[in-house]
Design an enzyme around this catalytic site. Structure first.
Site, PDB file in Angstrom:
ATOM      1  N   GLU A  68       0.822  -1.203   0.000  1.00  0.00           N
ATOM      2  CA  GLU A  68       0.000   0.000   0.000  1.00  0.00           C
ATOM      3  C   GLU A  68       0.860   1.260   0.000  1.00  0.00           C
ATOM      4  OE1 GLU A  68      -2.047  -1.328   3.364  1.00  0.00           O
ATOM      5  OE2 GLU A  68      -3.773  -2.117   2.267  1.00  0.00           O
ATOM      6  N   ARG A 271       6.609 -14.348   0.861  1.00  0.00           N
ATOM      7  CA  ARG A 271       6.006 -13.071   1.258  1.00  0.00           C
ATOM      8  C   ARG A 271       6.571 -12.596   2.583  1.00  0.00           C
ATOM      9  NH1 ARG A 271       4.777  -8.923   2.597  1.00  0.00           N
ATOM     10  NH2 ARG A 271       2.837  -7.727   2.377  1.00  0.00           N
ATOM     11  N   GLY A 312      12.782  -5.769  -0.043  1.00  0.00           N
ATOM     12  CA  GLY A 312      12.932  -4.647  -0.961  1.00  0.00           C
ATOM     13  C   GLY A 312      13.688  -4.958  -2.232  1.00  0.00           C
ATOM     14  N   ASN A 337      -0.297  -8.985  -5.526  1.00  0.00           N
ATOM     15  CA  ASN A 337      -0.264  -8.031  -6.631  1.00  0.00           C
ATOM     16  C   ASN A 337       0.433  -8.600  -7.870  1.00  0.00           C
ATOM     17  OD1 ASN A 337      -0.134  -5.737  -8.230  1.00  0.00           O
ATOM     18  ND2 ASN A 337       1.551  -4.829  -7.066  1.00  0.00           N
ATOM     19  N   PRO A 338      -0.293  -8.731  -9.014  1.00  0.00           N
ATOM     20  CA  PRO A 338       0.337  -9.232 -10.238  1.00  0.00           C
ATOM     21  C   PRO A 338       0.921  -8.128 -11.116  1.00  0.00           C
ATOM     22  CG  PRO A 338      -1.994  -9.023 -10.619  1.00  0.00           C
ATOM     23  CD  PRO A 338      -1.748  -8.540  -9.195  1.00  0.00           C
ATOM     24  N   GLU A 340       3.330  -5.784 -10.620  1.00  0.00           N
ATOM     25  CA  GLU A 340       4.782  -5.617 -10.675  1.00  0.00           C
ATOM     26  C   GLU A 340       5.439  -6.584 -11.659  1.00  0.00           C
ATOM     27  OE1 GLU A 340       6.333  -5.790  -6.728  1.00  0.00           O
ATOM     28  OE2 GLU A 340       5.934  -3.666  -6.340  1.00  0.00           O
TER      29      GLU A 340
END
Length: 442
Positions: A68, A271, A312, A337-338, A340
């Site tokens: 986010e 993750r 990161g 999230n796809p 990136e």
């Protein structure tokens, strides 16, 4: 806090799955702060500021997670371009490090105060925000009530609401309306999200699309990228990213099935990197040779798995392959999230449980940039096909890039929706030096 607001807050916490006890304040404070941030900054979670408030208009921006935070970086930069100060709150050490790396001293970072009366009152009284912009799916009742009491506009951007959350709120319609109608504006990701927010009592609600589609691709260290590419050489690669428990084993199963045919390197990026020790142990028990990014291990011809257990560096891992399975979708629910991997140039694979990113996946699948696999066997077949069929892989990569272009524009729509709130602050901010010179500054 009035009795009505207290009942509203209690119901809101129950909806959020938080148990309240007679000593709720100390309990929640300890629970919220445990392991979440620097010990030296724990007082920030109680609403005590660690930096001075700058003179002039200031907006409180909150984003709960790394994802986010990344999604609203362009919006934050737009606020700063308008000379509006930003105090940005996040909840974890990881997100704080991201803010420091990407924004530096452009914003004031604080850990978000826990959602109890005195920390929230202390935070608001010190920072005196002219508006609060939130980018997350959770609703914090005390914060909502205290901001409303001071008539500070509450704006929710990139807003979405999951199937499960919507069902819970719908079962408590009066509580939902008491909270959601205090929002000055909701900028939703999709028509479905907008409809749900309206049903729960929010107004006005507009649709912008997903701000994540307007972000820059995640960066990477070019020297590291060159080093790993040299070590990989001509080997084929694929990646399983943002994986949750069970999906690392699925990736290992795929690797063992395909290795005799392709001799590929498999990249696994969990993750939660703090699970890396357990994942490495599991992989070794499967007879696989593991190299870990956190140890700077060399990728040799014998390496089976490159375990991306750093924070990161998603941009690095995705640039080492053109095939990315996105996790929390095969053995868990919600999806990740796809966008990136699509924007960097990967053919995207996902499991069927993608409720949290439904619109993004629907668009990618419709354009041909993503494919849904229902189980491990289907995942193995899809990875194998893309590894050996260059034209098919290239078509998916190009289709993903086209889909990303279609999805862009959410930032412009969001900024336009915010104009009634931002324009007065922009004028005040740009007049501030003259006001200060006259001795009448805020």
């Amino acid at each position: 806090m009035s009795g009505a607001v207290a009942r509203m807050a209690l119901a809101g916490y129950r909806l959020a799955g938080v148990a309240l006890y007679p000593l709720a304040g100390p309990y929640l404070a300890c629970r919220a702060m445990k392991g979440k941030e620097d010990r030296s900054r724990r007082l920030e979670r109680l609403g005590y500021a660690s930096q001075p408030r700058p003179r002039g208009p200031l907006v409180w921006v909150h984003s709960a997670s790394v994802g986010e935070t990344l999604s609203i970086l362009p919006l934050i930069r737009e606020l700063r371009r308008r000379e509006i100060h930003v105090v940005l709150t996040t909840g974890t050490v990881t997100s704080a490090a991201l803010v420091a790396a990407r924004l530096g001293d452009e914003v004031i970072h604080q850990y978000v105060p826990i959602d109890l009366k005195f920390p929230i009152k202390r935070f608001i009284a010190y920072w005196r925000p002219d508006a609060c912009i939130t980018a997350e799916s959770e609703i914090w009742p005390t914060t909502v009530a205290e901001l409303a009491r001071r008539r500070i506009p509450q704006i929710r951007v990139n807003a979405r609401i999951s199937d499960r959350s919507f069902a819970r709120w719908s079962n408590h319609a009066k509580v939902a309306e008491a909270l959601f109608d205090k929002m000055a504006l909701v900028v939703a990701q999709s028509d479905l999200d907008a409809e749900r927010f309206r049903d729960l009592g929010a107004w006005p609600v507009i649709v912008s699309g997903n701000l994540k589609s307007d972000t820059d691709p995640p960066p990477c260290d070019e020297l590291l990228l060159a080093k790993y590419k040299a070590e990989i050489g001509d080997r084929k690669t694929w990646a399983a990213i943002s994986t949750f428990d069970g999906e690392e084993m699925a990736a290992a199963t795929v690797h063992r099935a395909l290795k005799p045919k392709n001799g590929q390197l498999t990249i696994i990026v969990p993750r939660h990197p703090d699970r890396a020790d357990a994942i490495e142990t599991m992989l070794k028990e499967e007879g696989l040779v593991v190299a870990r990014r956190s140890r700077n291990d060399e990728l040799t011809p014998e390496t089976d798995i490159f375990l991306g257990d750093s924070i990161g560096e998603m941009g690095l891992y995705l640039r080492l392959t053109e095939i990315a399975f996105v996790g929390r979708s095969l053995t868990n629910e919600g999806g990740q999230n796809p966008l990136e991997p699509a924007m960097i140039g990967c053919a995207v694979l996902t499991g069927p449980n993608i409720q949290n990113f439904r619109d993004a996946y629907q668009h990618l699948v419709r354009k041909g940039g993503a494919r849904v696999v229902k189980d491990v066997e289907m995942l193995a077949k899809a990875v194998h096909y893309l590894l050996i069929t260059d034209p098919a892989r290239v078509r998916m990569v190009e289709a993903g890039a086209d889909a990303m272009e279609d999805l862009r524009g959410a930032l412009a729509k969001t900024v336009k929706a915010l104009e009634p709130y931002l324009n007065p602050l922009t004028v005040t901010a740009r007049l501030q030096p003259k006001v200060a010179a006259a001795g009448n500054g805020r």
